[in-house]
Design a protein around this motif. Sequence first.
Motif, short mmCIF file in Angstrom:
data_model
loop_
_atom_site.label_atom_id
_atom_site.label_comp_id
_atom_site.label_asym_id
_atom_site.label_seq_id
_atom_site.Cartn_x
_atom_site.Cartn_y
_atom_site.Cartn_z
N TYR A 1 -14.00 -1.27 -9.57
CA TYR A 1 -13.03 -2.33 -9.32
C TYR A 1 -13.55 -3.66 -9.75
O TYR A 1 -14.67 -3.92 -9.94
CB TYR A 1 -12.64 -2.39 -7.84
CG TYR A 1 -11.72 -1.28 -7.47
CD1 TYR A 1 -10.35 -1.43 -7.66
CD2 TYR A 1 -12.19 -0.08 -6.97
CE1 TYR A 1 -9.49 -0.42 -7.33
CE2 TYR A 1 -11.33 0.92 -6.64
CZ TYR A 1 -9.98 0.76 -6.82
OH TYR A 1 -9.13 1.76 -6.50
N LYS B 1 -11.34 5.41 -5.12
CA LYS B 1 -10.87 4.44 -4.13
C LYS B 1 -11.90 4.10 -3.07
O LYS B 1 -11.88 3.02 -2.52
CB LYS B 1 -9.57 4.91 -3.49
CG LYS B 1 -9.70 6.08 -2.56
CD LYS B 1 -8.34 6.43 -1.99
CE LYS B 1 -8.45 7.64 -1.10
NZ LYS B 1 -7.18 8.04 -0.59
N SER C 1 0.84 -1.20 0.00
CA SER C 1 0.00 0.00 0.00
C SER C 1 0.87 1.25 0.00
O SER C 1 2.08 1.20 0.21
CB SER C 1 -0.92 0.01 1.22
OG SER C 1 -0.16 0.06 2.40
N ARG D 1 -7.89 5.14 -9.91
CA ARG D 1 -7.85 4.40 -8.65
C ARG D 1 -8.01 5.37 -7.47
O ARG D 1 -8.76 5.12 -6.54
CB ARG D 1 -6.54 3.65 -8.50
CG ARG D 1 -6.40 2.90 -7.18
CD ARG D 1 -4.99 2.38 -6.97
NE ARG D 1 -4.49 1.60 -8.07
CZ ARG D 1 -4.75 0.31 -8.26
NH1 ARG D 1 -5.53 -0.33 -7.43
NH2 ARG D 1 -4.24 -0.31 -9.28
N TYR D 2 -7.30 6.49 -7.55
CA TYR D 2 -7.38 7.49 -6.48
C TYR D 2 -8.77 8.12 -6.44
O TYR D 2 -9.35 8.31 -5.37
CB TYR D 2 -6.32 8.56 -6.68
CG TYR D 2 -6.39 9.67 -5.65
CD1 TYR D 2 -5.93 9.46 -4.36
CD2 TYR D 2 -6.93 10.91 -5.98
CE1 TYR D 2 -6.00 10.45 -3.42
CE2 TYR D 2 -7.00 11.91 -5.04
CZ TYR D 2 -6.54 11.69 -3.75
OH TYR D 2 -6.62 12.68 -2.82
#
Length: 136
Positions: A136, A130, A64, A126-127
């Motif tokens: 996803y 999230k 991460s 993705r950011y």
Amino acid sequence: MRKLLVFFFTSIVSVPTIAYLFNDYSLPANLGLLGFISLYVIPLILLYGVPISIFSDKVTLKISGFIRFVCAFFIHLFFGFVFACLFALITDFSLLTPLNDPIDRFILLGASGTSIVFWLIDELLRYRYKKKDLLY
């Protein structure tokens, strides 16, 4: 779903950029060059770039933060370079020559640049999403 969006946006950015590189750093005079390049680039992004990005996600799943960010970058860049090497093996093209030939720029800069663009757009999406499992 996110990878398909990344594929779409990467194609929109990469095709004109590669046409610019292939056309001696000037804008293409006609749309034929863009069409010709997109015939090769778009399927390669879909069939090579998307699986590599999925692989990158699997490899960096347990990592991460900034370390994952950097690892994902290097995985994308490495496989962009691997594509250029595979192209060199298949076509008897030399990676050791200077970037004087337009095909050299097309392959080396195009593959590496497209892999970086794919990674960057993937990280931005993705950011952005999230907190939502929607993409996803």
